[in-house]
Write a protein that holds these residues in place. Structure first.
Motif, PDB file in Angstrom:
ATOM      1  N   LEU A  58      78.952  13.388 -32.423  1.00  0.00           N
ATOM      2  CA  LEU A  58      78.389  14.395 -31.523  1.00  0.00           C
ATOM      3  C   LEU A  58      78.470  13.948 -30.070  1.00  0.00           C
ATOM      4  N   GLY A  59      78.457  12.641 -29.845  1.00  0.00           N
ATOM      5  CA  GLY A  59      78.425  12.122 -28.483  1.00  0.00           C
ATOM      6  C   GLY A  59      79.754  11.646 -27.940  1.00  0.00           C
ATOM      7  N   ILE A 101      82.869  23.247 -41.583  1.00  0.00           N
ATOM      8  CA  ILE A 101      83.678  22.052 -41.349  1.00  0.00           C
ATOM      9  C   ILE A 101      82.918  21.072 -40.456  1.00  0.00           C
ATOM     10  N   ALA A 102      82.285  21.598 -39.411  1.00  0.00           N
ATOM     11  CA  ALA A 102      81.502  20.741 -38.518  1.00  0.00           C
ATOM     12  C   ALA A 102      80.349  20.085 -39.273  1.00  0.00           C
ATOM     13  N   LYS A 103      79.676  20.840 -40.113  1.00  0.00           N
ATOM     14  CA  LYS A 103      78.560  20.296 -40.890  1.00  0.00           C
ATOM     15  C   LYS A 103      79.026  19.176 -41.805  1.00  0.00           C
ATOM     16  N   SER A 149      90.345  14.086 -28.434  1.00  0.00           N
ATOM     17  CA  SER A 149      89.579  14.955 -29.328  1.00  0.00           C
ATOM     18  C   SER A 149      89.404  14.327 -30.702  1.00  0.00           C
ATOM     19  N   THR A 150      88.171  14.249 -31.147  1.00  0.00           N
ATOM     20  CA  THR A 150      87.888  13.865 -32.523  1.00  0.00           C
ATOM     21  C   THR A 150      88.137  15.078 -33.419  1.00  0.00           C
ATOM     22  N   PRO A 151      88.211  14.885 -34.735  1.00  0.00           N
ATOM     23  CA  PRO A 151      88.312  16.051 -35.621  1.00  0.00           C
ATOM     24  C   PRO A 151      87.152  17.020 -35.426  1.00  0.00           C
ATOM     25  N   LEU A 152      85.937  16.493 -35.094  1.00  0.00           N
ATOM     26  CA  LEU A 152      84.807  17.384 -34.840  1.00  0.00           C
ATOM     27  C   LEU A 152      85.061  18.254 -33.616  1.00  0.00           C
ATOM     28  N   ALA A 153      85.684  17.684 -32.585  1.00  0.00           N
ATOM     29  CA  ALA A 153      85.997  18.468 -31.392  1.00  0.00           C
ATOM     30  C   ALA A 153      86.935  19.617 -31.742  1.00  0.00           C
ATOM     31  N   ILE A 154      87.895  19.340 -32.612  1.00  0.00           N
ATOM     32  CA  ILE A 154      88.812  20.397 -33.061  1.00  0.00           C
ATOM     33  C   ILE A 154      88.039  21.468 -33.824  1.00  0.00           C
ATOM     34  N   PRO A 197      81.548  17.971 -28.082  1.00  0.00           N
ATOM     35  CA  PRO A 197      81.769  19.014 -29.099  1.00  0.00           C
ATOM     36  C   PRO A 197      80.891  20.243 -28.902  1.00  0.00           C
ATOM     37  N   VAL A 198      79.638  20.041 -28.482  1.00  0.00           N
ATOM     38  CA  VAL A 198      78.748  21.193 -28.308  1.00  0.00           C
ATOM     39  C   VAL A 198      79.263  22.118 -27.213  1.00  0.00           C
ATOM     40  N   ALA A 199      79.864  21.545 -26.142  1.00  0.00           N
ATOM     41  CA  ALA A 199      80.424  22.374 -25.073  1.00  0.00           C
ATOM     42  C   ALA A 199      81.619  23.158 -25.573  1.00  0.00           C
TER      43      ALA A 199
END
Length: 222
Positions: free
Chosen positions: A204-205, A192-194, A178-183, A214-216
């Motif tokens: 994102l990929g 936070i995502a933005k 998991s990246t921080p974005l996934a968290i 991350p989108v899922a």
């Protein structure tokens, strides 16, 4: 027989030191799927006058209690907020610094505790004295300071950490891939995502070890 928590057909044993890594991951996922994670990451004052918040808080607290061993449950006896109970358990079981303190000359638990407490001034002071701690592994799952800040939904700390790092820093993954974005996607804190995406859109990929983008994860978090 002690009541256990079922997630996606899987039963997990009550929380102990030996299974804490799996426990935190599965219970977090359970709370996300059942739309209860918000009371854990809510950084505002308790919504005691909000019946919906009270109901979700009580249910989240119940899940935490029934998935603990009797010995562990004593740690959160008398606690009325699920967020506080989660932090107590997380601080006791999930924080296992992977950095050799003697070799690095700094104790990452200081930084970890500052981030958990949403105390940017303390975290900033520590990072100024120990710049190498910016990429240190702070958790049992080898999460970086940015992973921890994203998990607790601390927007200001995330913004400051992102400002201090290169875009590639946001591509670092923990033991779950998991990246921080996934968290951030799992917790549903949009700002936070933005903030992260403004620094590096490549994240994102990047899927986690379950091949979830991350989108899922964001969809799963509602």
């Amino acid at each position: 027989m002690a009541e256990t928590c079922v997630y996606n057909g899987r039963v997990i044993a009550p929380l102990t030191k030996d299974n804490s890594r799996v426990w935190f991951n599965l219970v977090k996922n359970y709370l996300i799927v059942h739309h209860l994670w918000g009371v854990i990451i809510d950084d505002t004052a308790p919504h005691q006058d909000d019946p919906s918040w009270r109901q979700k808080n009580e249910e989240a607290l119940r899940i935490l209690r029934i998935t603990c061993s009797p010995e562990t449950r004593r740690l959160i006896e008398g606690v009325s907020e699920a967020k506080v109970a989660w932090h107590i358990l997380h601080d006791r079981f999930a924080h296992k610094p992977s950095v050799n303190v003697a070799a690095t000359s700094f104790d990452v638990s200081i930084l970890y505790n500052a981030i958990c407490a949403n105390n940017w001034e303390a975290a900033k002071e520590f990072l100024e004295r120990h710049p190498g701690a910016l990429t240190a592994k702070l958790t049992a799952t080898n999460g970086t300071p940015l992973h921890v800040a994203a998990l607790f939904g601390h927007l200001e700390i995330v913004e400051e950490l992102v400002r201090l790092t290169s875009p590639e820093f946001l591509e670092i993954v923990d033991d779950y891939g998991s990246t921080p974005l996934a968290i951030a996607a799992s917790t549903g804190v949009i700002q936070i995502a933005k903030c992260m995406l403004n620094k590096n859109r490549n994240i994102l990929g990047i899927p986690d070890l379950r091949y979830h983008l991350p989108v899922a994860l964001a969809i799963g978090a509602g």
